[in-house]
Every structure is written in structure tokens, then in C-alpha cells.
Design a protein around this motif. Structure first.
Motif, PDB file in Angstrom:
ATOM      1  N   GLY A 154      11.841 -27.241  14.926  1.00 23.94           N
ATOM      2  CA  GLY A 154      11.103 -28.449  15.267  1.00 23.94           C
ATOM      3  C   GLY A 154      11.960 -29.687  15.344  1.00 23.94           C
ATOM      4  N   TYR A 155      13.184 -29.620  14.798  1.00 22.19           N
ATOM      5  CA  TYR A 155      14.070 -30.788  14.829  1.00 22.19           C
ATOM      6  C   TYR A 155      14.327 -31.243  16.259  1.00 22.19           C
ATOM      7  CZ  TYR A 155      18.145 -33.766  14.111  1.00 22.19           C
ATOM      8  OH  TYR A 155      19.010 -34.835  14.106  1.00 22.19           O
ATOM      9  N   LYS A 156      14.398 -30.305  17.167  1.00 21.74           N
ATOM     10  CA  LYS A 156      14.656 -30.605  18.575  1.00 21.74           C
ATOM     11  C   LYS A 156      13.575 -31.514  19.163  1.00 21.74           C
ATOM     12  CE  LYS A 156      15.621 -28.100  22.901  1.00 21.74           C
ATOM     13  NZ  LYS A 156      15.786 -26.740  23.478  1.00 21.74           N
ATOM     14  N   PHE A 157      12.373 -31.403  18.608  1.00 19.73           N
ATOM     15  CA  PHE A 157      11.242 -32.188  19.104  1.00 19.73           C
ATOM     16  C   PHE A 157      10.817 -33.281  18.129  1.00 19.73           C
ATOM     17  CE2 PHE A 157      10.830 -27.747  20.571  1.00 19.73           C
ATOM     18  CZ  PHE A 157      11.006 -27.951  21.930  1.00 19.73           C
ATOM     19  N   SER A 158      11.664 -33.522  17.104  1.00 20.76           N
ATOM     20  CA  SER A 158      11.332 -34.500  16.057  1.00 20.76           C
ATOM     21  C   SER A 158       9.958 -34.211  15.470  1.00 20.76           C
ATOM     22  CB  SER A 158      11.378 -35.928  16.619  1.00 20.76           C
ATOM     23  OG  SER A 158      12.653 -36.227  17.121  1.00 20.76           O
ATOM     24  N   ASN A 159       9.738 -32.921  15.207  1.00 26.16           N
ATOM     25  CA  ASN A 159       8.420 -32.489  14.761  1.00 26.16           C
ATOM     26  C   ASN A 159       8.567 -31.431  13.678  1.00 26.16           C
ATOM     27  OD1 ASN A 159       5.690 -32.196  14.615  1.00 26.16           O
ATOM     28  ND2 ASN A 159       5.429 -31.181  16.583  1.00 26.16           N
ATOM     29  N   SER A 160       7.673 -31.466  12.719  1.00 24.62           N
ATOM     30  CA  SER A 160       7.655 -30.455  11.668  1.00 24.62           C
ATOM     31  C   SER A 160       6.644 -29.382  12.041  1.00 24.62           C
ATOM     32  CB  SER A 160       7.279 -31.093  10.329  1.00 24.62           C
ATOM     33  OG  SER A 160       7.231 -30.124   9.313  1.00 24.62           O
ATOM     34  N   LEU A 161       7.094 -28.135  12.086  1.00 21.30           N
ATOM     35  CA  LEU A 161       6.251 -27.035  12.543  1.00 21.30           C
ATOM     36  C   LEU A 161       5.965 -26.064  11.408  1.00 21.30           C
ATOM     37  CD1 LEU A 161       8.208 -26.319  15.845  1.00 21.30           C
ATOM     38  CD2 LEU A 161       6.130 -27.680  15.618  1.00 21.30           C
ATOM     39  N   LYS A 162       4.825 -25.388  11.502  1.00 19.70           N
ATOM     40  CA  LYS A 162       4.456 -24.398  10.499  1.00 19.70           C
ATOM     41  C   LYS A 162       3.848 -23.176  11.173  1.00 19.70           C
ATOM     42  CE  LYS A 162       3.513 -27.672   6.717  1.00 19.70           C
ATOM     43  NZ  LYS A 162       2.490 -28.164   5.756  1.00 19.70           N
ATOM     44  N   GLY A 163       3.807 -22.086  10.409  1.00 16.31           N
ATOM     45  CA  GLY A 163       3.087 -20.906  10.834  1.00 16.31           C
ATOM     46  C   GLY A 163       3.622 -20.264  12.096  1.00 16.31           C
ATOM     47  N   GLU A 164       2.718 -19.675  12.863  1.00 21.29           N
ATOM     48  CA  GLU A 164       3.090 -18.898  14.042  1.00 21.29           C
ATOM     49  C   GLU A 164       3.841 -19.738  15.062  1.00 21.29           C
ATOM     50  OE1 GLU A 164       3.266 -15.223  15.968  1.00 21.29           O
ATOM     51  OE2 GLU A 164       2.504 -15.718  13.968  1.00 21.29           O
ATOM     52  N   GLU A 165       3.478 -21.004  15.184  1.00 19.98           N
ATOM     53  CA  GLU A 165       4.178 -21.877  16.131  1.00 19.98           C
ATOM     54  C   GLU A 165       5.657 -21.992  15.762  1.00 19.98           C
ATOM     55  OE1 GLU A 165       3.468 -26.253  18.173  1.00 19.98           O
ATOM     56  OE2 GLU A 165       2.953 -25.973  16.060  1.00 19.98           O
ATOM     57  N   ARG A 166       5.934 -22.189  14.478  1.00 23.45           N
ATOM     58  CA  ARG A 166       7.330 -22.274  14.029  1.00 23.45           C
ATOM     59  C   ARG A 166       8.037 -20.941  14.225  1.00 23.45           C
ATOM     60  NH1 ARG A 166       9.671 -20.893   9.027  1.00 23.45           N
ATOM     61  NH2 ARG A 166      11.816 -21.644   8.897  1.00 23.45           N
ATOM     62  N   PHE A 167       7.382 -19.825  13.878  1.00 23.10           N
ATOM     63  CA  PHE A 167       8.009 -18.520  13.999  1.00 23.10           C
ATOM     64  C   PHE A 167       8.446 -18.253  15.442  1.00 23.10           C
ATOM     65  CE2 PHE A 167       5.137 -16.799  10.338  1.00 23.10           C
ATOM     66  CZ  PHE A 167       5.756 -17.661   9.461  1.00 23.10           C
ATOM     67  N   ASN A 168       7.597 -18.588  16.390  1.00 25.43           N
ATOM     68  CA  ASN A 168       7.932 -18.350  17.802  1.00 25.43           C
ATOM     69  C   ASN A 168       9.127 -19.186  18.252  1.00 25.43           C
ATOM     70  OD1 ASN A 168       6.041 -16.342  18.742  1.00 25.43           O
ATOM     71  ND2 ASN A 168       4.426 -17.870  18.504  1.00 25.43           N
ATOM     72  N   LEU A 169       9.192 -20.429  17.767  1.00 28.04           N
ATOM     73  CA  LEU A 169      10.318 -21.278  18.151  1.00 28.04           C
ATOM     74  C   LEU A 169      11.608 -20.865  17.441  1.00 28.04           C
ATOM     75  CD1 LEU A 169       8.807 -24.863  18.524  1.00 28.04           C
ATOM     76  CD2 LEU A 169       9.568 -23.278  20.293  1.00 28.04           C
ATOM     77  N   ASP A 171       5.091 -11.482   8.345  1.00 29.62           N
ATOM     78  CA  ASP A 171       4.702 -12.012   9.658  1.00 29.62           C
ATOM     79  C   ASP A 171       5.876 -12.734  10.319  1.00 29.62           C
ATOM     80  OD1 ASP A 171       2.172 -11.018   9.245  1.00 29.62           O
ATOM     81  OD2 ASP A 171       1.326 -12.930   8.597  1.00 29.62           O
ATOM     82  N   TYR A 172       6.650 -13.434   9.519  1.00 29.63           N
ATOM     83  CA  TYR A 172       7.839 -14.123  10.037  1.00 29.63           C
ATOM     84  C   TYR A 172       8.832 -13.121  10.631  1.00 29.63           C
ATOM     85  CZ  TYR A 172      12.350 -16.580   9.821  1.00 29.63           C
ATOM     86  OH  TYR A 172      13.587 -17.099  10.119  1.00 29.63           O
ATOM     87  N   LEU A 173       9.154 -12.075   9.862  1.00 33.61           N
ATOM     88  CA  LEU A 173      10.095 -11.064  10.342  1.00 33.61           C
ATOM     89  C   LEU A 173       9.603 -10.402  11.619  1.00 33.61           C
ATOM     90  CD1 LEU A 173      11.072  -9.261   6.994  1.00 33.61           C
ATOM     91  CD2 LEU A 173      12.485 -10.851   8.306  1.00 33.61           C
ATOM     92  N   LYS A 174       8.335 -10.096  11.658  1.00 29.94           N
ATOM     93  CA  LYS A 174       7.768  -9.416  12.836  1.00 29.94           C
ATOM     94  C   LYS A 174       7.876 -10.289  14.079  1.00 29.94           C
ATOM     95  CE  LYS A 174       3.533  -7.168  14.480  1.00 29.94           C
ATOM     96  NZ  LYS A 174       2.127  -6.850  14.151  1.00 29.94           N
TER      97      LYS A 174
END
Length: 407
Positions: free
Chosen positions: A51-66, A133-136
Motif C-alpha cells: 500500500g505504500y505505493k498508493f500512500s494507503n494502508s491495506l488489510k485483508g484480501e486486498e493487501r494479500f493480492n497486492l 489465507d495469506y499464503l494461499k
């Protein structure tokens, strides 16, 4: 018969390794993290903090995908490259005080499930599932589980022979630690190492219980989709090289007791000596230090007041809970009670003194560190240590070698 398996590791391009690897994400302060993300575009922390790239803090599935996207970008840019054939790795980390050398390999989730890989800590189901879930989603594991085994001269000979070759990595990080990595490609050495570990009745988790449990969950969920899910990356180190340090305890209040009443209750279980401003540090097990109301105390167990029937009873963290934290201070849940905090470090008694003096806590306890033999005995009896009973080194960097799941 613990199974170790060579794997096609993904790792930093040799000329970039010192820029890529990072400490565990949680080890950084906000200021440190911001500085590295700002000034080092090659740091593995960019993968872990997409999320640093977007100046944003991400959580959950959205963060995992990025995280997955950043990882693939690092591979596309060839900051990360993959070995062409399955191998083992030897990793050595040294500083002014200690040197650690061990083998990075794949270990079987089935060995974790059937107790050939023994544990000494409980895990939280919620954390297990989250990391599973993160690993998957991300498709890789970048931080090995730390496993320990009885010293073995054949394994030592293989390591010594391989270390005569030029390492693929040899660099120093800003904490003045030297890192070296060798790749074991020799089939004879690979098979010899597998045979030596297969001859052991079991090996032990030193650090990484949640990572092991999450890998087991993932293997169960994925079934026979691919064998890579049935293994997790581990760093195997001889038990003589393992270093165990203490986790100390801080308590916010005296559970309604006056200082005098608290000391009187302690006197029933311990021989107490007021040491004033002398910074007492325990020198043997069953001795404790305490800082209370501007003074240090030594507490020595009155042995006739406490029955030691199991290896867990002999552990100082359990003893402190059974004799002080629970019956006197009213702490019931060591993992979730907001009245207790944990700390460690070479200057930790100073930190305890400072936090009590600032009235953040009422009392602090210093402990003597557990031993490898205590840890093994507790695991052998299928017992569980209290939370934060051991602080174990070495701590492995993230991104040094990466175990990638095959689709």
C-alpha cells in the motif's frame, strides 16, 4: 523419520541481496519503516507493504493480492531469481558475539501433524487461518520456521565441506551482521543430509509455531493439488547453536493490594532480599528479580512450597504464573489480559525500571532464560509453555530465500 526436501528457491539476485532482505516486518518502528520504503526501492518490505505505493494502508484480501503483485514485479525486474533445480541452502549469520549456521530446506507438514516435528507453544486459530489465507493468495513463503535438531557430526561435515566453496552471498547489513549463503547442489550431499534427518526420531520447533500450523492448514485445504503445498520452508540449526533469552513481565497494578501486603504474600513463597538500586539480574533458574516502588528485589523460590512434577512445573515462566501472577495479582489469561506486558533485551532491566518509575506499570519481574533442554522436555511431554516464555535467536531475515508454491 523427519523428511527434508530440496526446493527451487526464489532469492535475490546476488548483486542485490543486501538491498532486498529485511528483518521481520514487525521489528521495525514506524520511522524506520518509512525511511526504508522511501529510500530503498529494492527492499522486500515493498512486497510486504504494497500500500505504500498508493500512500494507503491495506488489510485483508486486498493487501494479500497486492503483495502477490509486488512479488511478481520483483521477479519480472529480476530483483528476485529462481534456482533451476531443487537444492538445499546453507545460511550463516554472524556478529561480534555469535555465529549461526544452518540448512534451509523444505519440511513436511505431515511431520508436523504426526508429531515428528514437535512444538512447545499453543497457536491461535484466528492467526492460523489468517496466515493460511495469506499464503494461499500470495503463493509464497519468505520467512522460514526455525527448527532445531541434536548435534550431528555427519551434518557438520557436510556443512563444513560446502562452506569451503565461495558463497553466493557475502555481505554486511547496517546492524553489522554478516550474512553468507551457499547453495548445496551436490546430489550425494543432498541425499546424505536427508538420510541423517530421516534417522532422527523427531526435531523441534524453536520459533514459528503459527507459520507451521498455517502451512499444515493450507496443505489440508489444497489436498493433492501439488506436492509443494505439503511442505514449508524451514531453517534447521543444531541445538548447540540455539540461543534462548528471557521474556520479562510487567504488571499494571497490584490487584488492589498495598505494597506491604503484596510483599507479605510473596514472602510465603520466596526468600526476598531488598537490593535497593542494585540492578539484580537472576543468575540461575527459580531465581527472579523484581522492581517495585523504586527498588530492586531478588526472589528465591522456597522449594518446599512448590511441587515440581512435570517439566512445565520446572519452567520459571510457569512458576511465576502459578505462584504470583495468577493467585496474587489476578492474571488469568496471559495471552489476552491487558494488565500484563512482555519485554526483552540486553538492557531490559533498565527498561523495566523506567516504565515502572513513569507509573506505566506497578511492578516488573526479570527471569532467568529457559534452556534448550527444558524446551525439548516440555515438547516431549506434549506440554505447552506459557506465552512469551522464550526469545530465540537466530532471527531469520525475510526474502533471503523464498519458498514458492507451484500451481
Amino acid at each position: 523419520m523427519p523428511i527434508i526436501k530440496p526446493f527451487k528457491g526464489v532469492r535475490a539476485a546476488p548483486h542485490m541481496a543486501s538491498h532486498v532482505i529485511s528483518r521481520t516486518y514487525q521489528d521495525y518502528s514506524d520511522t524506520e519503516l518509512e525511511a526504508i520504503l522511501k529510500y530503498n526501492p529494492f527492499s522486500f518490505l515493498h512486497i510486504l507493504n504494497p500500500g505504500y505505493k498508493f500512500s494507503n494502508s491495506l488489510k485483508g484480501e486486498e493487501r494479500f493480492n497486492l503483495v502477490r503483485n509486488r512479488y511478481l514485479e520483483f521477479k519480472e525486474e529480476q530483483y528476485l531469481v529462481q534456482d533451476k533445480s531443487p537444492v538445499f541452502y546453507i545460511y550463516e549469520r554472524s556478529d561480534a558475539v555469535h555465529s549461526y549456521t544452518g540448512i534451509i530446506a523444505g519440511t513436511a507438514t505431515s511431520d508436523y501433524d504426526n508429531g515428528k516435528i514437535k512444538k512447545h507453544e499453543d497457536t491461535l486459530e484466528q492467526r492460523e487461518k489468517l496466515f493460511k489465507d495469506y499464503l494461499k493468495t500470495v503463493g509464497f513463503n519468505a520467512e522460514p520456521v526455525l527448527l532445531t535438531y541434536p548435534d550431528d557430526h555427519v551434518i557438520d561435515e557436510v556443512i563444513d565441506h560446502e562452506k569451503k566453496q565461495r558463497p553466493v552471498y557475502d555481505f554486511v547489513t547496517t546492524d553489522r551482521s554478516c550474512h553468507k549463503l551457499w547453495v548445496i547442489k551436490d546430489i550425494h550431499h543432498i541425499e546424505l543430509l536427508q538420510q541423517q534427518f530421516a534417522a532422527m526420531p523427531h526435531i523441534y520447533i524453536a520459533d514459528g509455531h503459527h507459520r507451521s500450523a498455517s502451512s499444515s492448514l493450507l496443505a489440508s485445504e489444497m489436498g493433492e493439488k501439488h506436492d509443494s503445498y505439503n511442505h514449508f520452508m524451514s531453517y534447521l540449526i543444531a541445538q548447540s547453536q540455539l540461543r534462548i533469552y528471557e521474556f520479562n513481565r510487567l504488571i499494571k497494578d497490584l490487584n488492589g493490594l498495598s505494597k506491604e501486603a503484596f510483599l507479605m504474600q510473596l514472602d510465603m513463597k520466596f526468600r526476598i532480599q531488598n537490593r535497593g538500586l542494585e540492578m539484580y539480574k537472576p543468575s540461575k533458574k527459580h531465581h527472579f528479580s523484581m522492581y517495585l516502588d523504586g527498588e530492586f528485589y531478588s526472589l528465591y523460590l522456597r522449594k518446599d512450597t512448590y511441587n515440581i512434577e512435570t517439566p512445565l512445573d520446572d519452567l520459571d515462566t510457569q512458576m511465576l504464573f502459578d505462584l504470583v501472577l495468577n493467585p496474587i495479582l489476578g492474571i488469568e489469561d496471559l495471552r489476552n489480559d491487558s494488565r500484563i506486558a512482555y519485554s526483552y533485551g540486553q538492557t531490559d532491566l533498565l527498561r523495566i525500571k523506567d516504565r515502572v518509575d513513569k507509573n506505566e506499570f506497578a511492578v516488573g519481574f526479570g527471569l532467568f532464560p529457559a534452556t534448550v533442554e527444558q524446551m525439548k522436555s516440555i515438547a516431549d511431554e506434549s506440554l505447552i509453555m506459557p506465552p512469551k516464555s522464550t526469545y530465540i535467536r537466530p532471527k531469520l531475515p525475510s526474502g533471503l530465500t523464498i519458498y514458492e508454491f507451484e500451481s
